[in-house]
Scaffold this motif. Sequence first.
Motif, PDB file in Angstrom:
ATOM      1  N   TYR A 121      77.747  56.372  35.216  1.00 24.54           N
ATOM      2  CA  TYR A 121      77.631  55.675  33.937  1.00 24.54           C
ATOM      3  C   TYR A 121      78.265  54.289  33.936  1.00 24.54           C
ATOM      4  CZ  TYR A 121      75.678  59.705  31.539  1.00 24.54           C
ATOM      5  OH  TYR A 121      74.855  60.718  31.142  1.00 24.54           O
ATOM      6  N   THR A 122      79.058  53.954  34.940  1.00 23.38           N
ATOM      7  CA  THR A 122      79.664  52.626  34.988  1.00 23.38           C
ATOM      8  C   THR A 122      78.979  51.703  35.987  1.00 23.38           C
ATOM      9  OG1 THR A 122      81.308  53.434  36.593  1.00 23.38           O
ATOM     10  CG2 THR A 122      81.918  53.467  34.259  1.00 23.38           C
ATOM     11  N   VAL A 123      78.547  52.231  37.106  1.00 22.41           N
ATOM     12  CA  VAL A 123      77.972  51.394  38.159  1.00 22.41           C
ATOM     13  C   VAL A 123      76.463  51.563  38.255  1.00 22.41           C
ATOM     14  CG1 VAL A 123      78.039  50.832  40.615  1.00 22.41           C
ATOM     15  CG2 VAL A 123      80.139  51.496  39.430  1.00 22.41           C
ATOM     16  N   PHE A 124      75.987  52.793  38.214  1.00 25.89           N
ATOM     17  CA  PHE A 124      74.580  53.067  38.459  1.00 25.89           C
ATOM     18  C   PHE A 124      73.818  53.475  37.201  1.00 25.89           C
ATOM     19  CE2 PHE A 124      76.757  53.881  42.478  1.00 25.89           C
ATOM     20  CZ  PHE A 124      76.004  53.122  43.349  1.00 25.89           C
ATOM     21  N   LYS A 125      74.365  53.218  36.027  1.00 32.79           N
ATOM     22  CA  LYS A 125      73.676  53.617  34.801  1.00 32.79           C
ATOM     23  C   LYS A 125      72.313  52.939  34.715  1.00 32.79           C
ATOM     24  CE  LYS A 125      74.048  53.738  29.778  1.00 32.79           C
ATOM     25  NZ  LYS A 125      74.876  53.366  28.601  1.00 32.79           N
ATOM     26  N   PRO A 126      71.232  53.703  34.583  1.00 28.43           N
ATOM     27  CA  PRO A 126      69.892  53.099  34.545  1.00 28.43           C
ATOM     28  C   PRO A 126      69.708  52.223  33.310  1.00 28.43           C
ATOM     29  CG  PRO A 126      69.781  55.464  34.987  1.00 28.43           C
ATOM     30  CD  PRO A 126      71.177  55.173  34.559  1.00 28.43           C
ATOM     31  N   GLN A 127      69.001  51.125  33.502  1.00 25.47           N
ATOM     32  CA  GLN A 127      68.665  50.213  32.420  1.00 25.47           C
ATOM     33  C   GLN A 127      67.162  49.949  32.434  1.00 25.47           C
ATOM     34  OE1 GLN A 127      71.311  46.726  32.095  1.00 25.47           O
ATOM     35  NE2 GLN A 127      72.520  47.616  33.747  1.00 25.47           N
ATOM     36  N   ASP A 128      66.635  49.642  31.262  1.00 24.67           N
ATOM     37  CA  ASP A 128      65.215  49.340  31.174  1.00 24.67           C
ATOM     38  C   ASP A 128      64.935  47.957  31.757  1.00 24.67           C
ATOM     39  OD1 ASP A 128      64.752  51.742  29.966  1.00 24.67           O
ATOM     40  OD2 ASP A 128      64.726  50.944  27.922  1.00 24.67           O
ATOM     41  N   PRO A 129      63.838  47.802  32.484  1.00 31.00           N
ATOM     42  CA  PRO A 129      63.453  46.476  32.984  1.00 31.00           C
ATOM     43  C   PRO A 129      63.205  45.508  31.828  1.00 31.00           C
ATOM     44  CG  PRO A 129      62.239  48.208  34.113  1.00 31.00           C
ATOM     45  CD  PRO A 129      62.946  48.865  32.968  1.00 31.00           C
ATOM     46  N   LYS A 130      63.346  44.226  32.115  1.00 34.71           N
ATOM     47  CA  LYS A 130      63.166  43.178  31.116  1.00 34.71           C
ATOM     48  C   LYS A 130      61.859  42.431  31.393  1.00 34.71           C
ATOM     49  CE  LYS A 130      67.302  44.304  29.780  1.00 34.71           C
ATOM     50  NZ  LYS A 130      67.498  45.158  28.584  1.00 34.71           N
ATOM     51  N   ILE A 131      60.995  42.371  30.373  1.00 36.69           N
ATOM     52  CA  ILE A 131      59.707  41.693  30.502  1.00 36.69           C
ATOM     53  C   ILE A 131      59.756  40.378  29.738  1.00 36.69           C
ATOM     54  CG2 ILE A 131      57.231  41.840  30.091  1.00 36.69           C
ATOM     55  CD1 ILE A 131      57.443  44.846  30.189  1.00 36.69           C
ATOM     56  N   ALA A 132      59.306  39.309  30.371  1.00 33.67           N
ATOM     57  CA  ALA A 132      59.222  37.997  29.724  1.00 33.67           C
ATOM     58  C   ALA A 132      57.839  37.417  29.991  1.00 33.67           C
ATOM     59  CB  ALA A 132      60.302  37.060  30.246  1.00 33.67           C
ATOM     60  N   VAL A 133      57.148  37.023  28.923  1.00 34.91           N
ATOM     61  CA  VAL A 133      55.835  36.385  29.055  1.00 34.91           C
ATOM     62  C   VAL A 133      56.056  34.884  29.184  1.00 34.91           C
ATOM     63  CG1 VAL A 133      53.609  35.979  27.958  1.00 34.91           C
ATOM     64  CG2 VAL A 133      54.709  38.218  27.752  1.00 34.91           C
ATOM     65  N   ASN A 134      55.596  34.304  30.288  1.00 28.01           N
ATOM     66  CA  ASN A 134      55.853  32.897  30.575  1.00 28.01           C
ATOM     67  C   ASN A 134      54.728  31.973  30.116  1.00 28.01           C
ATOM     68  OD1 ASN A 134      58.251  33.712  31.964  1.00 28.01           O
ATOM     69  ND2 ASN A 134      57.004  34.220  33.743  1.00 28.01           N
ATOM     70  N   ALA A 135      53.492  32.429  30.165  1.00 33.29           N
ATOM     71  CA  ALA A 135      52.373  31.560  29.792  1.00 33.29           C
ATOM     72  C   ALA A 135      51.167  32.406  29.417  1.00 33.29           C
ATOM     73  CB  ALA A 135      52.017  30.608  30.937  1.00 33.29           C
ATOM     74  N   VAL A 136      50.350  31.846  28.532  1.00 35.06           N
ATOM     75  CA  VAL A 136      49.082  32.459  28.123  1.00 35.06           C
ATOM     76  C   VAL A 136      48.009  31.377  28.178  1.00 35.06           C
ATOM     77  CG1 VAL A 136      47.804  33.576  26.268  1.00 35.06           C
ATOM     78  CG2 VAL A 136      50.201  34.173  26.656  1.00 35.06           C
ATOM     79  N   GLN A 137      46.887  31.688  28.798  1.00 33.40           N
ATOM     80  CA  GLN A 137      45.794  30.724  28.924  1.00 33.40           C
ATOM     81  C   GLN A 137      44.460  31.412  28.669  1.00 33.40           C
ATOM     82  OE1 GLN A 137      46.077  29.038  32.845  1.00 33.40           O
ATOM     83  NE2 GLN A 137      47.961  27.907  32.409  1.00 33.40           N
ATOM     84  N   LEU A 138      43.483  30.602  28.266  1.00 33.51           N
ATOM     85  CA  LEU A 138      42.102  31.059  28.122  1.00 33.51           C
ATOM     86  C   LEU A 138      41.230  30.180  29.015  1.00 33.51           C
ATOM     87  CD1 LEU A 138      43.404  32.453  25.638  1.00 33.51           C
ATOM     88  CD2 LEU A 138      41.315  31.966  24.382  1.00 33.51           C
ATOM     89  N   PRO A 139      41.000  30.587  30.264  1.00 30.62           N
ATOM     90  CA  PRO A 139      40.223  29.747  31.188  1.00 30.62           C
ATOM     91  C   PRO A 139      38.816  29.434  30.690  1.00 30.62           C
ATOM     92  CG  PRO A 139      41.372  31.488  32.372  1.00 30.62           C
ATOM     93  CD  PRO A 139      41.512  31.793  30.917  1.00 30.62           C
ATOM     94  N   SER A 140      38.206  30.361  29.962  1.00 33.40           N
ATOM     95  CA  SER A 140      36.877  30.107  29.391  1.00 33.40           C
ATOM     96  C   SER A 140      36.867  30.604  27.955  1.00 33.40           C
ATOM     97  CB  SER A 140      35.789  30.806  30.216  1.00 33.40           C
ATOM     98  OG  SER A 140      35.937  32.214  30.152  1.00 33.40           O
ATOM     99  N   PHE A 141      36.128  29.870  27.102  1.00 32.17           N
ATOM    100  CA  PHE A 141      36.097  30.213  25.679  1.00 32.17           C
ATOM    101  C   PHE A 141      34.817  29.659  25.077  1.00 32.17           C
ATOM    102  CE2 PHE A 141      36.864  29.424  21.208  1.00 32.17           C
ATOM    103  CZ  PHE A 141      37.528  30.566  20.788  1.00 32.17           C
ATOM    104  N   SER A 142      34.161  30.483  24.265  1.00 29.81           N
ATOM    105  CA  SER A 142      32.947  30.026  23.588  1.00 29.81           C
ATOM    106  C   SER A 142      32.776  30.789  22.288  1.00 29.81           C
ATOM    107  CB  SER A 142      31.710  30.217  24.479  1.00 29.81           C
ATOM    108  OG  SER A 142      31.490  31.597  24.733  1.00 29.81           O
ATOM    109  N   VAL A 143      32.187  30.097  21.316  1.00 30.27           N
ATOM    110  CA  VAL A 143      31.847  30.700  20.029  1.00 30.27           C
ATOM    111  C   VAL A 143      30.373  30.412  19.766  1.00 30.27           C
ATOM    112  CG1 VAL A 143      32.317  30.790  17.566  1.00 30.27           C
ATOM    113  CG2 VAL A 143      34.187  30.376  19.163  1.00 30.27           C
TER     114      VAL A 143
END
Length: 208
Positions: free
Chosen positions: A46-68
């Motif tokens: 519980y002090t050294v090896f206590k499991p932790q949840d991974p951390k997710i970070a979104v760095n960029a969002v793009q739309l390479p193609s788009f049409s309406v």
Amino acid sequence: MADGPIIPTTRPKRPRPPSGRTNLASCVVATIFLIFIIIVILIVYYTVFKPQDPKIAVNAVQLPSFSVINGTVNFTFSQYASVRNPNRAAFSHYDSSLEILYSGNQVGFMFIPAGQIDAGRTQYMAATFSVQSFPLSAPPNMGPTLANGDGVGFNFGLRVQPTMEIESKLEMAGRVRVLHFFTHRVKVRTGCRVAIAVSDGSVLGFHC
């Protein structure tokens, strides 16, 4: 002929079996030692090896193609994220996915291949896939406006353009095995709201 003198013999004494008190004392000592070892393992866990949840970070969002076309939207979605494993053991992920929502309905979905992130390392992920066509909600949202003290909206001469908003949900499931004995199940997720200009499909911004 006379027989020799008879020498009396004595039987060897059998060793006495250990008393009940000795057995009880040995059991008590062994039990105390075992409890001590368990306490030490738990403290280290519980002090050294206590499991932790991974951390997710979104760095960029793009739309390479788009049409309406005739009020129907069709585009390709790309998202770049980083996943950091803060544990002292490898994080094995599986059954992970990226989902795209519009007006609360799913319009895109992609499975993320299983993999492993080493202890204390960060892995960068890129996902690109085509989103199925869907109709735009009418009317599309207009660009940001400000309000004066009377609540009247105005834009100070800024160009206002119609926008749409989608939501991306990244979910990762897996496990972290600590000391080869303890297995910690992990399920982490992050959601982002993405604002898109309907005129050309440019990403105006995103918030996660």
